[in-house]
Design an enzyme around this catalytic site. Sequence first.
Site, PDB file in Angstrom:
ATOM      1  N   ALA A 150      91.393   6.328  38.866  1.00 46.81           N
ATOM      2  CA  ALA A 150      90.067   5.713  38.899  1.00 46.81           C
ATOM      3  C   ALA A 150      88.950   6.669  38.498  1.00 46.81           C
ATOM      4  O   ALA A 150      87.779   6.327  38.604  1.00 46.81           O
ATOM      5  CB  ALA A 150      89.790   5.169  40.297  1.00 46.81           C
ATOM      6  N   ASN A 189      92.578   8.485  46.846  1.00 45.88           N
ATOM      7  CA  ASN A 189      93.541   9.288  46.088  1.00 45.88           C
ATOM      8  C   ASN A 189      92.845   9.994  44.935  1.00 45.88           C
ATOM      9  O   ASN A 189      93.324  11.001  44.426  1.00 45.88           O
ATOM     10  CB  ASN A 189      94.665   8.384  45.564  1.00 45.88           C
ATOM     11  CG  ASN A 189      95.638   7.999  46.669  1.00 45.88           C
ATOM     12  OD1 ASN A 189      96.220   8.850  47.325  1.00 45.88           O
ATOM     13  ND2 ASN A 189      95.804   6.707  46.875  1.00 45.88           N
ATOM     14  N   HIS A 216      82.165   6.444  42.005  1.00 48.05           N
ATOM     15  CA  HIS A 216      82.467   7.855  42.218  1.00 48.05           C
ATOM     16  C   HIS A 216      81.541   8.708  41.353  1.00 48.05           C
ATOM     17  O   HIS A 216      81.390   8.442  40.152  1.00 48.05           O
ATOM     18  CB  HIS A 216      83.914   8.167  41.851  1.00 48.05           C
ATOM     19  CG  HIS A 216      84.925   7.265  42.500  1.00 48.05           C
ATOM     20  ND1 HIS A 216      85.167   7.272  43.856  1.00 48.05           N
ATOM     21  CD2 HIS A 216      85.746   6.320  41.978  1.00 48.05           C
ATOM     22  CE1 HIS A 216      86.093   6.375  44.144  1.00 48.05           C
ATOM     23  NE2 HIS A 216      86.459   5.779  43.021  1.00 48.05           N
TER      24      HIS A 216
END
Length: 265
Positions: A119, A187, A217
């Site tokens: 991601a 993760n 993020h």
Amino acid sequence: MRIGIAGLGAIGRAVARALADGMPGLELAGIAARDHAKARAWLDAQGIACPIVKLEAMPSHADLVVECAPAAVLDAICRPMLSARKKAMVLSAGALLSHPELIELASHKGGQIIVPTGALIGLDAVTAAAQGTIHSVRMTTRKPPRGLAGAPHLVTNDISVENLTEPKRVFAGTAREAAIGFPANVNVVAALALAGIGPDRTTIEIWADPGVDRNCHAIEVDADSAKFQMSIENVPSENPRTGRITALSVLAALAKQRAPLRVGT
């Protein structure tokens, strides 16, 4: 290359479907799933002809297994493949921090663990910077509250993310601590740590934010070769803890295994 899949959730199904539809040089060779009957029903409904195999038998069917399962079964998925000098693509990067012996096994036997970008963006830049000196890596994650609900850190510390009307910081600490407290949620920071300066020097803040509908993020890296920032907003998959781009990242990493042209580290 024969590809096995361990776990048939949102990511595993997307990878299975893409392999069944055809990827050059790759073949869907076996699937391991906790619920065999449910897995067989889905495969039959999709018209996918593929054997369901036990994890310990996967090396007989596949050259590479993609781990798409809960972190708790990481060892059971990877150990047979690595012992057979084969490859394991790991999505539960956080669990990998708690199993350094798997990395040692891969080194000893000649197998390989692959952690796809998942991601995040920019892991190539972090990997390159790590060839020099990285001074700091900081990450901030914002997720819709339902994407964090049930995380062990929240349960242990009695932190509620229900009915929020404004952002709430629920964690600040190292990547190693985050991987333990949020095994199904971040993760990404474990992968970032493995690419850069390790889980004890990589730091992260996690926010439950009712104002976002994507997994967001932001990363800041300060190194002797470059100083850079990265940000990404991932659309959640049918599993709110996982972004849609994660499955696409797996497919991109698989395609590189047999591609005549590879772009990026």
